[in-house]
Scaffold this active site. Structure first.
Site, PDB file in Angstrom:
ATOM      1  CB  SER A  78      63.085  56.817  64.808  1.00  0.00           C
ATOM      2  OG  SER A  78      63.905  57.904  65.108  1.00  0.00           O
ATOM      3  CD1 TRP A  97      57.662  61.113  67.222  1.00  0.00           C
ATOM      4  CD2 TRP A  97      59.598  62.174  66.898  1.00  0.00           C
ATOM      5  NE1 TRP A  97      57.811  62.015  68.241  1.00  0.00           N
ATOM      6  CE2 TRP A  97      58.995  62.684  68.066  1.00  0.00           C
ATOM      7  CE3 TRP A  97      60.822  62.704  66.503  1.00  0.00           C
ATOM      8  CZ2 TRP A  97      59.579  63.694  68.839  1.00  0.00           C
ATOM      9  CZ3 TRP A  97      61.406  63.707  67.262  1.00  0.00           C
ATOM     10  CH2 TRP A  97      60.784  64.192  68.419  1.00  0.00           C
ATOM     11  CG  HIS A  98      63.126  63.077  63.607  1.00  0.00           C
ATOM     12  ND1 HIS A  98      63.244  61.796  64.089  1.00  0.00           N
ATOM     13  CD2 HIS A  98      63.881  63.850  64.434  1.00  0.00           C
ATOM     14  CE1 HIS A  98      64.046  61.790  65.140  1.00  0.00           C
ATOM     15  NE2 HIS A  98      64.436  63.019  65.376  1.00  0.00           N
ATOM     16  N   GLY A  99      59.472  63.982  60.821  1.00  0.00           N
ATOM     17  CA  GLY A  99      58.832  64.860  59.845  1.00  0.00           C
ATOM     18  C   GLY A  99      58.155  64.116  58.726  1.00  0.00           C
ATOM     19  CG  PHE A 120      61.260  67.326  64.549  1.00  0.00           C
ATOM     20  CD1 PHE A 120      61.040  67.510  63.183  1.00  0.00           C
ATOM     21  CD2 PHE A 120      62.556  67.409  65.007  1.00  0.00           C
ATOM     22  CE1 PHE A 120      62.085  67.744  62.320  1.00  0.00           C
ATOM     23  CE2 PHE A 120      63.614  67.646  64.146  1.00  0.00           C
ATOM     24  CZ  PHE A 120      63.368  67.812  62.804  1.00  0.00           C
TER      25      PHE A 120
END
Lengths: 311, 500
Positions: free
Chosen positions: B320, B323-325, B500
């Site tokens: 997770s 996934w954000h960066g 994102f």
């Protein structure tokens, strides 16, 4: 769809009424002034245009030195676009003059910030004729939006209030910032060299603000055309226009040569006058900072330069 | 195109008008064209990436559905590799290279190389790849049939209200809606518009206003700032990111609603959560449920040996974070949340064995403290999310109490001097670029938001107003509109989650 259209129309009307009610409340307190209402059907010996450097030439101070009736249309941070609109308002209100003195700062020709995006719109009250003038003079959607919105923001109210309070009082006396600075520097044994370094640093900071887009040629070409329109407006109303590049303690401003070249060209083409006073009055006694005249400066400038131009 | 742009103000009414005036058969095409225009405003060439993903997954859907045995899995893997490959190249390739070179330079004691590729991350890439992947995965799980109509499938990936920042939709929920004939319904359209207005309030009045103060601290070197600046900026960032993302989701849901579509709800009062696990059931729900269904459950969920479960949790939360960066800060942020969940459940288990605490656990006071503690834990984790790099985030996290010995006495002194709460003194460390008055406006906005969400229920909780008399409703709507106009920040700040 019909019900929706009816309701949305009603909602729009309710919002417009709400807006006008709020403006009425603010306007009723005299917060707003319009450039178009500064004078009506009056004749002046001369008028002045420019930025805050010109704004300090208060009517009653200048009129005391020169036995002439004058109107100062200059506004803080106003580039050529807002000054053109103010001049347009002046003539449309059936006012007249024979002479226009435009103290032109070179930076006024290089940035949108002093022109279409100018803050002076906060002081203008809501008039649809003025809105029309803004649109026809290329105001961006941001400017138009801010013109309508800023009346209701707390920041604008504070600004307008302080502007109203100060607009007709004599030149604000400096709180002796420079003297204090010098005295303090003596106290802590700062050398003149150190003071010079401080001034240079301050000038650099100030220039970064004034030329926030650098020497943007696209802007310069665009605003040169606005200068032409100001000249044509003056001519159409039988007024002679004189441009003055004002002195400051900051030396020659960036773009100085380019502006002089432009004025020379317009001198040949439109028979205007111009005067480059950049190197004059290089003494701190005339300024309350590095660029704005104090009362001494205004008096000296009026006696030595304005009087000669107008006679 | 940004929702908070002048262009969208023109674009959206035109699309709505054309949509309801055009025959049903043409509406998918119309929405598809509108979505292309919407996306092309950012960078037209990136539309090709979307087309690539659409074509791959459209055909992969058929192959997976028709294949039998291991071939089904093979086609799914090929589809996922295509999606993740694109995502990896555009989002993680430079990050990957950077770390490889750092390791190599440490091993061989050479100066670090940095032959980075000049890649600009396409907006919302993580969102539409995840949405695209959920389509093939659902077909593989036999929960969805492949969509025959190529245009309808394209619209599933490209539907403009949720194209760049979600909510991440599932095919079973969105695709059937494209086949429904949406007539112009007064209530639905006005409810949608009200949701959009509320979303703009969240974004422009609160999030963008808070951003000015948060940026003052986080965009400058932390070493020169006092600890209280970090605390205040971090607490404000908790609400900045919440109102920013909630604002986007609400505008997206409202815009879709106007057109006749229902998007999944993405938030459910996350800052009222009593535990980190509950927070994740209420924050970015569409991503959390994606992670749960496609990663956590396939890993075994909670039906694994007790020593495996924490590892699974950490894996899910690290993914997770990734996934954000492409930054270690996001990975730490994800891992920290994973750690919170594990630690919280451990503590809860221990507490439940103690009769006194078990009795207190359900009292209101205890619940209140649980909410506060969860909020503080989540806010602390945001430090790693917001900071520019690991070094700065670590510095901030470990210097929250720096210079408190001068700050607190100053507040006490000013309180006694003014006989009032010295707001200007309290917020002084973060009000360098903008005065405290503008911050107070944002704080009032936050209070309004929390009250509205506390009073209402369901995803449209703020539509509670609909039941009030007309003069109350209209006054509220007019005030909402004018508070957006007057207090909104119109500097066209991009939504945080676009990145994102």
């Amino acid at each position: 769809m019909k019900k929706f259209t009816q309701k949305i129309t009603l909602f729009l009307i309710a919002n417009i009424l709400f807006y006008h009610f709020m403006i009425y409340l603010i306007d009723g307190k005299g917060f707003l002034v319009s450039a178009c209402n500064l004078a009506q059907r009056e004749n002046f010996d001369f008028i002045m245009l420019g930025t805050s450097h010109t704004q300090v030439f208060y009517n009653h101070v200048v009129e005391k030195i020169l036995p002439k009736k004058m109107k100062n249309l200059a506004t803080g941070s106003a580039g050529v676009v807002p000054e053109k609109i103010r001049l347009l308002c002046f003539f449309e209100s059936k006012n007249s003059t024979k002479n226009i003195i435009y103290i032109l700062d070179p930076w006024a020709l290089y940035s949108e910030r002093w022109n279409e995006n100018n803050i002076i719109l906060q002081y203008e009250n809501i008039e649809y004729s003025y809105t029309k003038k803004l649109i026809s003079n290329g105001a961006t959607k941001t400017v138009l939006f801010n013109y309508f919105r800023d009346k209701l923001t707390s920041n604008a109210l504070v600004l307008i209030n302080s502007y109203i309070k100060t607009k007709d009082i004599p030149t604000p006396q400096p709180k002796q910032p420079v003297q204090i600075q010098i005295e303090e520097s003596k106290k802590i044994e700062k050398t003149l060299e150190e003071q010079r370094k401080i001034d240079e640093a301050l000038d650099k900071q100030r220039l970064e603000i004034l030329y926030d887009e650098g020497l943007n040629q696209k802007r310069f070409s665009k605003y040169s055309q606005d200068v032409v329109e100001i000249i044509k407006l003056a001519k159409a109303n039988h007024a002679h226009i004189t441009f003055i590049i004002p002195p400051t303690l900051m030396g020659k401003m960036p773009g100085h040569e380019e502006v002089i070249k432009l004025l020379e060209e317009y001198k040949q083409k439109y028979n205007i006058s111009y005067l480059d006073l950049t190197d004059e009055m290089q003494d701190q006694q005339y300024y309350w900072d590095r660029e704005h005249f104090n009362e001494n400066g205004v008096n000296f400038f009026t006696e030595h330069f304005l009087s000669k131009i107008l006679n | 195109m940004l929702f908070n742009s002048f262009e969208f103000l023109i674009f959206f009414p035109i699309v709505v008008l054309l949509y309801f005036l055009s025959p049903y058969k043409l509406r998918v095409i119309l929405l598809l064209v509108a979505s292309c225009i919407f996306y092309m405003y950012f960078k037209p060439e990136y539309l090709l990436i979307l087309f690539f993903l659409i074509i791959v997954d459209y055909f992969a859907g058929f192959f997976i559905a028709k294949a039998k045995g291991k071939k089904r899995l093979l086609y799914l893997i090929l589809s996922l590799i295509s999606n993740l490959g694109i995502l990896f190249y555009f989002k993680y390739f430079n990050f990957f290279l950077e770390n490889i070179f750092t390791i190599l330079s440490n091993l061989y004691h050479t100066p670090p190389l940095s032959p980075m590729l000049s890649i600009i991350l396409p907006l919302g890439l993580s969102f539409h790849t995840f949405q695209s992947m959920s389509y093939t995965i659902e077909i593989y799980k036999r929960k969805q049939k492949p969509e025959k109509n190529f245009l309808t499938y394209s619209l599933y990936v490209m539907f403009f209200p949720q194209l760049v920042a979600g909510p991440i939709e599932r095919p079973q929920h969105l695709i059937p809606q494209f086949y429904k004939k949406h007539a112009f319904e007064y209530k639905r359209v006005t409810d949608g518009l009200k949701m959009m207005a509320w979303g703009f309030f969240l974004k422009l009045v609160i999030a963008d206003r808070l951003a000015v103060y948060v940026d003052t601290v986080y965009n400058n070197s932390p070493t020169a700032q006092p600890g209280i600046a970090f605390i205040l900026a971090t607490l404000l960032f908790s609400y900045q990111i919440y109102c920013d993302f909630l604002g986007y989701s609400t505008i997206a849901m409202g815009a879709a609603k106007v057109l006749g579509f229902n998007l999944v709800n993405n938030f459910d009062r996350p800052y009222f959560s009593r535990s980190p696990a509950e927070f994740w059931r209420k924050w970015h729900i569409s991503l959390s449920s994606w992670m749960r269904d496609y990663i956590y459950i396939p890993l075994g969920g909670n039906r694994v040996p007790v020593y495996i479960w924490p590892i699974n949790i950490l894996i899910v939360f690290i993914i997770s974070g990734v996934w954000h960066g492409a930054n270690w800060t996001f990975i730490i942020w994800g891992a920290l949340h994973g750690f919170y969940i594990i630690a919280y459940l451990l503590i809860e288990n221990i507490c439940m064995r103690l009769p006194l605490i078990r009795a207190a656990w359900k009292t209101k006071v205890f619940k209140f403290f649980q909410v506060i503690i969860t909020f503080l834990l989540v806010s602390f984790a945001w430090i790693f999310f917001r900071a520019r790099n690991v070094q700065e985030s670590w510095y901030i996290a470990t210097h929250l109490l720096k210079d408190m010995d001068t700050y607190i006495p100053k507040i006490i002194y000013d309180s006694s001097r003014f006989h009032a709460i010295p707001l200007a003194t309290i917020f002084e460390p973060i009000t360098i670029t903008r005065g405290v008055n503008d911050l107070i406006v944002a704080i009032i906005g936050i209070i309004v938001v929390e009250i509205v969400y506390y009073l209402g229920s369901g995803p449209d909780r703020w539509l509670i107003l609909s039941k009030k008399p007309v003069y109350i409703r209209w006054t509220a709507y007019i005030l909402l509109i004018w508070s957006i106009i007057v207090f909104g920040e119109f500097a066209k700040k991009q939504f945080i989650y676009f990145a994102f």
